[in-house]
Design a protein around this motif. Structure first.
Motif, PDB file in Angstrom:
ATOM      1  N   ALA A 168       0.827  -1.209   0.000  1.00 13.84           N
ATOM      2  CA  ALA A 168       0.000   0.000   0.000  1.00 13.84           C
ATOM      3  C   ALA A 168       0.861   1.259   0.000  1.00 13.84           C
ATOM      4  O   ALA A 168       0.448   2.306  -0.515  1.00 13.84           O
ATOM      5  N   LEU A 169       2.061   1.158   0.572  1.00 11.92           N
ATOM      6  CA  LEU A 169       2.979   2.300   0.613  1.00 11.92           C
ATOM      7  C   LEU A 169       3.826   2.404  -0.656  1.00 11.92           C
ATOM      8  O   LEU A 169       4.635   3.327  -0.788  1.00 11.92           O
ATOM      9  N   GLY A 170       3.675   1.449  -1.560  1.00 10.09           N
ATOM     10  CA  GLY A 170       4.404   1.507  -2.818  1.00 10.09           C
ATOM     11  C   GLY A 170       5.659   0.669  -2.877  1.00 10.09           C
ATOM     12  O   GLY A 170       6.386   0.708  -3.876  1.00 10.09           O
ATOM     13  N   VAL A 171       5.947  -0.090  -1.818  1.00 10.26           N
ATOM     14  CA  VAL A 171       7.114  -0.984  -1.822  1.00 10.26           C
ATOM     15  C   VAL A 171       6.653  -2.330  -2.375  1.00 10.26           C
ATOM     16  O   VAL A 171       5.949  -3.079  -1.695  1.00 10.26           O
ATOM     17  N   ARG A 172       7.041  -2.650  -3.583  1.00 10.82           N
ATOM     18  CA  ARG A 172       6.457  -3.792  -4.288  1.00 10.82           C
ATOM     19  C   ARG A 172       6.875  -5.154  -3.737  1.00 10.82           C
ATOM     20  O   ARG A 172       6.073  -6.077  -3.668  1.00 10.82           O
ATOM     21  N   GLU A 173       8.143  -5.288  -3.391  1.00 12.03           N
ATOM     22  CA  GLU A 173       8.634  -6.583  -2.920  1.00 12.03           C
ATOM     23  C   GLU A 173       9.530  -6.354  -1.697  1.00 12.03           C
ATOM     24  O   GLU A 173      10.750  -6.385  -1.801  1.00 12.03           O
ATOM     25  N   PRO A 174       8.906  -6.121  -0.537  1.00 10.72           N
ATOM     26  CA  PRO A 174       9.698  -5.843   0.663  1.00 10.72           C
ATOM     27  C   PRO A 174      10.608  -7.008   1.032  1.00 10.72           C
ATOM     28  O   PRO A 174      10.275  -8.172   0.817  1.00 10.72           O
ATOM     29  N   LYS A 175      11.765  -6.648   1.587  1.00  6.47           N
ATOM     30  CA  LYS A 175      12.750  -7.644   2.010  1.00  6.47           C
ATOM     31  C   LYS A 175      12.551  -7.930   3.489  1.00  6.47           C
ATOM     32  O   LYS A 175      12.613  -7.035   4.323  1.00  6.47           O
ATOM     33  N   VAL A 176      12.303  -9.201   3.790  1.00  9.94           N
ATOM     34  CA  VAL A 176      11.913  -9.624   5.134  1.00  9.94           C
ATOM     35  C   VAL A 176      13.034 -10.411   5.801  1.00  9.94           C
ATOM     36  O   VAL A 176      13.517 -11.399   5.243  1.00  9.94           O
ATOM     37  N   ALA A 177      13.440  -9.979   6.999  1.00  9.12           N
ATOM     38  CA  ALA A 177      14.465 -10.671   7.771  1.00  9.12           C
ATOM     39  C   ALA A 177      13.810 -11.330   8.977  1.00  9.12           C
ATOM     40  O   ALA A 177      13.280 -10.646   9.854  1.00  9.12           O
ATOM     41  N   VAL A 178      13.826 -12.665   9.018  1.00 14.40           N
ATOM     42  CA  VAL A 178      13.292 -13.392  10.165  1.00 14.40           C
ATOM     43  C   VAL A 178      14.452 -13.572  11.151  1.00 14.40           C
ATOM     44  O   VAL A 178      15.367 -14.358  10.926  1.00 14.40           O
ATOM     45  N   LEU A 179      14.403 -12.790  12.229  1.00 11.61           N
ATOM     46  CA  LEU A 179      15.554 -12.633  13.097  1.00 11.61           C
ATOM     47  C   LEU A 179      15.792 -13.790  14.060  1.00 11.61           C
ATOM     48  O   LEU A 179      14.857 -14.444  14.514  1.00 11.61           O
ATOM     49  N   ALA A 180      17.072 -13.985  14.359  1.00 15.83           N
ATOM     50  CA  ALA A 180      17.521 -14.910  15.395  1.00 15.83           C
ATOM     51  C   ALA A 180      18.878 -14.401  15.864  1.00 15.83           C
ATOM     52  O   ALA A 180      19.406 -13.419  15.333  1.00 15.83           O
ATOM     53  N   GLY A 202       7.887 -19.627   2.365  1.00 11.42           N
ATOM     54  CA  GLY A 202       7.640 -18.354   1.717  1.00 11.42           C
ATOM     55  C   GLY A 202       6.307 -17.715   2.051  1.00 11.42           C
ATOM     56  O   GLY A 202       5.397 -18.357   2.589  1.00 11.42           O
ATOM     57  N   VAL A 203       6.196 -16.427   1.750  1.00  8.82           N
ATOM     58  CA  VAL A 203       4.966 -15.647   1.851  1.00  8.82           C
ATOM     59  C   VAL A 203       4.876 -14.814   0.584  1.00  8.82           C
ATOM     60  O   VAL A 203       5.873 -14.215   0.153  1.00  8.82           O
ATOM     61  N   ASP A 204       3.721 -14.766  -0.023  1.00  9.66           N
ATOM     62  CA  ASP A 204       3.559 -14.059  -1.300  1.00  9.66           C
ATOM     63  C   ASP A 204       3.934 -12.574  -1.174  1.00  9.66           C
ATOM     64  O   ASP A 204       3.665 -11.922  -0.164  1.00  9.66           O
ATOM     65  N   GLY A 205       4.563 -12.079  -2.227  1.00  8.77           N
ATOM     66  CA  GLY A 205       4.785 -10.636  -2.341  1.00  8.77           C
ATOM     67  C   GLY A 205       6.006 -10.098  -1.652  1.00  8.77           C
ATOM     68  O   GLY A 205       6.133  -8.875  -1.492  1.00  8.77           O
ATOM     69  N   CYS A 206       6.937 -10.959  -1.240  1.00  6.42           N
ATOM     70  CA  CYS A 206       8.121 -10.473  -0.542  1.00  6.42           C
ATOM     71  C   CYS A 206       9.294 -11.424  -0.733  1.00  6.42           C
ATOM     72  O   CYS A 206       9.135 -12.534  -1.239  1.00  6.42           O
ATOM     73  N   VAL A 207      10.475 -10.980  -0.329  1.00  5.98           N
ATOM     74  CA  VAL A 207      11.680 -11.809  -0.312  1.00  5.98           C
ATOM     75  C   VAL A 207      12.021 -12.067   1.147  1.00  5.98           C
ATOM     76  O   VAL A 207      12.138 -11.134   1.943  1.00  5.98           O
ATOM     77  N   ILE A 208      12.196 -13.331   1.521  1.00  7.79           N
ATOM     78  CA  ILE A 208      12.416 -13.680   2.927  1.00  7.79           C
ATOM     79  C   ILE A 208      13.802 -14.279   3.122  1.00  7.79           C
ATOM     80  O   ILE A 208      14.246 -15.113   2.328  1.00  7.79           O
ATOM     81  N   GLU A 209      14.457 -13.844   4.196  1.00 11.10           N
ATOM     82  CA  GLU A 209      15.719 -14.435   4.616  1.00 11.10           C
ATOM     83  C   GLU A 209      15.616 -14.825   6.083  1.00 11.10           C
ATOM     84  O   GLU A 209      15.003 -14.114   6.884  1.00 11.10           O
ATOM     85  N   GLY A 210      16.216 -15.957   6.439  1.00  6.86           N
ATOM     86  CA  GLY A 210      16.208 -16.369   7.822  1.00  6.86           C
ATOM     87  C   GLY A 210      16.741 -17.785   7.992  1.00  6.86           C
ATOM     88  O   GLY A 210      16.680 -18.588   7.046  1.00  6.86           O
TER      89      GLY A 210
END
Length: 298
Positions: A168-180, A202-210
């Motif tokens: 909604a804010l215009g960030v098309r593919e937010p980068k997600v860091a699953v922290l540890a 995975g979760v639709d619409g983003c890039v996930i790392e963790g």
């Protein structure tokens, strides 16, 4: 699109052709009225004040706010006020709901009711957007206030909620860091196992790392020194914390000692909900309103 700072968010909201409608319930709370009227005076939102009209007007007079042009709906009973806001949200008559003079539990009890409330997903979560002088863009933390010890599925739902807000804010593919605390899976550390599974599923619409540690998610230099390669490293948009305690500490550390700013919204309902603490700064409340209005019903 990259959001550099909170001023950019305010300009985005100001540029919208129609003002977002913020329902405040019950509205007879001075701190809340001060924040929402500030945003109103700045031309950012259209307040809908639901509550005891006499008390609302009395407070507005103390704040030197010209209330004649404000939408004030008289409702003496707090529960009825909250239900009225929920009804208006379902009907598309308001774009977000802000807690006024009531306990969080009383507000949420009405809003999450499956028949008369505004629940959209099974999991509702809070996303705290952050601006830091030591980071190159606005980022977010979930969940520092609502999900105490989230399960893996709740974490994925919280990610989905936050990703929708970023879109909604215009960030098309937010980068997600699953922290540890570490970057490798350790069977004795549940959060590392779940992080790896969330990345794989995975979760639709983003890039996930963790799993990924906080420093590698936020600092390219640290990632380079450790030889950690990932598109998320040093450029994370969303930090997913293991539990409420770690998220709460992280968010408050960034604002209290780190000079950061924040604004938080609850997502997963038909419209965003603002559960702003009375102890929050005026700027925190103001930016929460801005963010909720931006990601509100369209």
């Amino acid at each position: 699109m990259v959001i550099r700072n909170f001023e950019q968010l305010k300009e985005m909201l100001r540029a919208m052709p129609q003002k977002r409608r913020v329902a405040v319930v019950p509205a007879q709370d001075e701190h809340t009225l001060e924040a929402v009227c500030h945003a109103w005076k700045d031309g950012l939102v259209e307040p809908v004040l639901i509550g005891d009209r006499e008390k609302i007007v009395e407070i507005l007079r103390r704040l030197s706010v010209s209330w004649e042009n404000l939408n004030i709906m008289d409702s003496k009973d707090p529960g009825e006020s909250i239900q009225r806001a929920a009804d208006m949200a379902r009907a598309g008559e308001v774009d977000c709901i802000m807690k006024g003079k009531t306990e969080t539990g009383a507000l949420m009890k009405v809003l999450v009711n499956r028949e008369t409330g505004i629940r959209k997903r099974d999991t509702m979560s809070l996303v705290a957007f952050m601006e830091s002088p030591y980071y190159h863009k606005v980022f977010a933390i979930t969940d520092p206030a609502l999900l105490t010890y989230p399960t893996k599925e709740q974490k994925k739902a919280a990610i989905a909620n936050a990703v929708e807000a970023f879109h909604a804010l215009g960030v098309r593919e937010p980068k997600v860091a699953v922290l540890a605390a570490v970057e490798k899976v350790n069977p004795k550390m549940k959060e590392t196992v779940e992080a790896a599974e969330i990345k794989e599923e995975g979760v639709d619409g983003c890039v996930i790392e963790g799993p990924i540690s906080y420093d590698l998610a936020m600092d390219r230099e640290a990632a380079g020194i450790k030889g950690y390669e990932s598109p998320v490293a040093g450029d994370a948009d969303l930090l997913v914390v293991p539990d409420l305690i770690s998220g709460n500490i992280a968010a408050k550390s960034i604002t209290v000692a780190g000079g950061g700013r924040t604004g938080g919204v609850v997502l997963g309902a038909q419209v965003p909900v603002l559960l702003v603490s009375r102890a929050a700064s005026a700027d925190d409340k103001y930016m929460s309103i801005v963010l909720a209005a931006l990601v509100g019903k369209r």
